[in-house]
Design an enzyme around this catalytic site. Structure first.
Site, PDB file in Angstrom:
ATOM      1  N   GLU A 217       0.971  -1.324   0.016  1.00  0.00           N
ATOM      2  CA  GLU A 217      -0.406   0.021   0.201  1.00  0.00           C
ATOM      3  C   GLU A 217       0.790   0.789  -0.093  1.00  0.00           C
ATOM      4  O   GLU A 217       1.786   1.451   0.645  1.00  0.00           O
ATOM      5  CB  GLU A 217      -0.478  -0.203   0.849  1.00  0.00           C
ATOM      6  CG  GLU A 217      -1.986   0.875   1.169  1.00  0.00           C
ATOM      7  CD  GLU A 217      -3.282   0.881   2.537  1.00  0.00           C
ATOM      8  OE1 GLU A 217      -3.490  -0.473   2.636  1.00  0.00           O
ATOM      9  OE2 GLU A 217      -3.478   1.905   2.822  1.00  0.00           O
TER      10      GLU A 217
ATOM     11  N   ASP B 132       0.537   5.205   0.996  1.00  0.00           N
ATOM     12  CA  ASP B 132      -1.318   5.783   1.132  1.00  0.00           C
ATOM     13  C   ASP B 132      -0.635   7.829   1.206  1.00  0.00           C
ATOM     14  O   ASP B 132       0.420   8.269   1.724  1.00  0.00           O
ATOM     15  CB  ASP B 132      -1.016   5.561   2.798  1.00  0.00           C
ATOM     16  CG  ASP B 132      -1.998   4.503   3.519  1.00  0.00           C
ATOM     17  OD1 ASP B 132      -1.970   4.095   2.391  1.00  0.00           O
ATOM     18  OD2 ASP B 132      -1.549   4.315   4.485  1.00  0.00           O
TER      19      ASP B 132
ATOM     20  N   GLU C  19      -3.449  10.734   3.534  1.00  0.00           N
ATOM     21  CA  GLU C  19      -4.438  10.915   3.907  1.00  0.00           C
ATOM     22  C   GLU C  19      -3.969  12.098   4.656  1.00  0.00           C
ATOM     23  O   GLU C  19      -3.417  12.736   5.299  1.00  0.00           O
ATOM     24  CB  GLU C  19      -4.270   9.508   5.253  1.00  0.00           C
ATOM     25  CG  GLU C  19      -4.337   7.841   4.836  1.00  0.00           C
ATOM     26  CD  GLU C  19      -4.304   6.924   6.242  1.00  0.00           C
ATOM     27  OE1 GLU C  19      -5.424   6.528   6.106  1.00  0.00           O
ATOM     28  OE2 GLU C  19      -3.520   7.275   7.334  1.00  0.00           O
TER      29      GLU C  19
END
Length: 289
Positions: A106, A108, A110
């Site tokens: 993953e 990311d 955010e």
């Protein structure tokens, strides 16, 4: 007569090529063609003939989407305009992820909301073979709620480069002895959800639901990438020789990366000695470039 037929045929081909060109241009970044809204019970919407995607969050639920295709390496661009005003407790995400298994990969991004007038935090993390704990956090040098800005993930066999409006903010290199996401295809995801237990000032500031619904807007999704289908990656033609396939940071980009990390990085796992009393992860002890 033959010349007339040739002329008519040429005219037909010209019209056909123009039509194809127009169709290709109109489908570029079209969310109807590129993503599925996967949760939120109608809170995620594709509007403006597929040119915009809005996610909303209220006290009942947030919303999210995923790309129709999976990719194994590529350059993924998305423009976002984040939740304005008092966004404390909310998290807007844009990330790549392989299927949710114990050894998933993953990448990311955010965006942690904040009280009115306070800056967002851009939280980044990289998971390889199910293990994350590679967080770096940044303040942004602009208001991400006032207009759209481009957030890019370049992922090739050598490096992951995360950029904002073309300025690199983070690099994670493929190096010997360090797990690297290089064999699992990933989809593109986006979401808006309530994370008031931890998102804003460690959870001290809660979501003010009187401001709901909270809305984040996405546009201009572009995946110049190797598509994964039927158990194999299809890198053909221009994709195989695309600049991103072997791209690394040049001297100018390295200077811009250092500028961001000096002035806007607020957390770096590679300097958190208390968190790693037995020694920092291996990737933290070698050159970033």
């Amino acid at each position: 007569m033959a010349y007339a037929n040739i002329s008519l045929f040429s005219t037909f081909v010209t019209i056909l090529l123009v039509a194809i060109s127009i169709d290709s241009a109109s489908s570029a970044g079209n969310f109807y063609q590129n993503v599925d809204v996967t949760w939120g019970d109608g809170r995620g919407k594709i509007v403006n003939n597929g040119q915009l995607l809005t996610l909303s969050l209220d006290k009942t639920s947030g919303s999210g989407f995923q790309s129709k295709r999976e990719y194994l390496f590529g350059k993924i661009d998305m423009q976002l305009k984040l939740v304005p005003g008092n966004s404390a407790g909310t998290v807007t995400t844009y990330y790549l992820s392989s299927p949710k298994v114990a050894t998933h990969d993953e990448i990311d991004l955010e965006f942690l909301g904040n009280v009115t007038g306070q800056p967002y935090t851009l939280h980044t993390n990289i998971f390889t073979q199910g293990k994350g704990e590679r967080e770096q956090q940044f303040r942004l040098w602009f208001d991400p709620t006032a207009d759209f800005h481009t957030y890019s993930i370049l992922w090739n066999p050598r490096s992951i480069i995360i950029s904002v409006d073309g300025t690199p903010i983070r690099v994670f290199k493929n190096m010997k002895g360090v797990p690297y996401p290089n064999n699992q295809p990933m989809r593109v995801y986006g979401s808006l959800w309530d994370a008031q237990d931890w998102a804003t000032q460690g959870g001290r500031v809660k979501t003010d639901w009187s401001n709901a619904p909270f809305i984040a807007t996405f546009k201009n999704f572009n995946a110049d990438a190797c598509v994964w289908a039927k158990g194999r990656s299809s890198c053909r033609g221009s994709t195989r020789t695309a600049p991103w396939m072997n791209q690394q940071l040049d001297a100018t980009s390295q200077r811009r990366l250092r500028w961001v990390q000096k002035n806007y990085m607020i957390y770096n796992y590679c300097t958190d000695y208390q968190r790693f009393p037995q020694g920092l992860p291996k990737e933290c002890t070698v050159s970033k470039f």
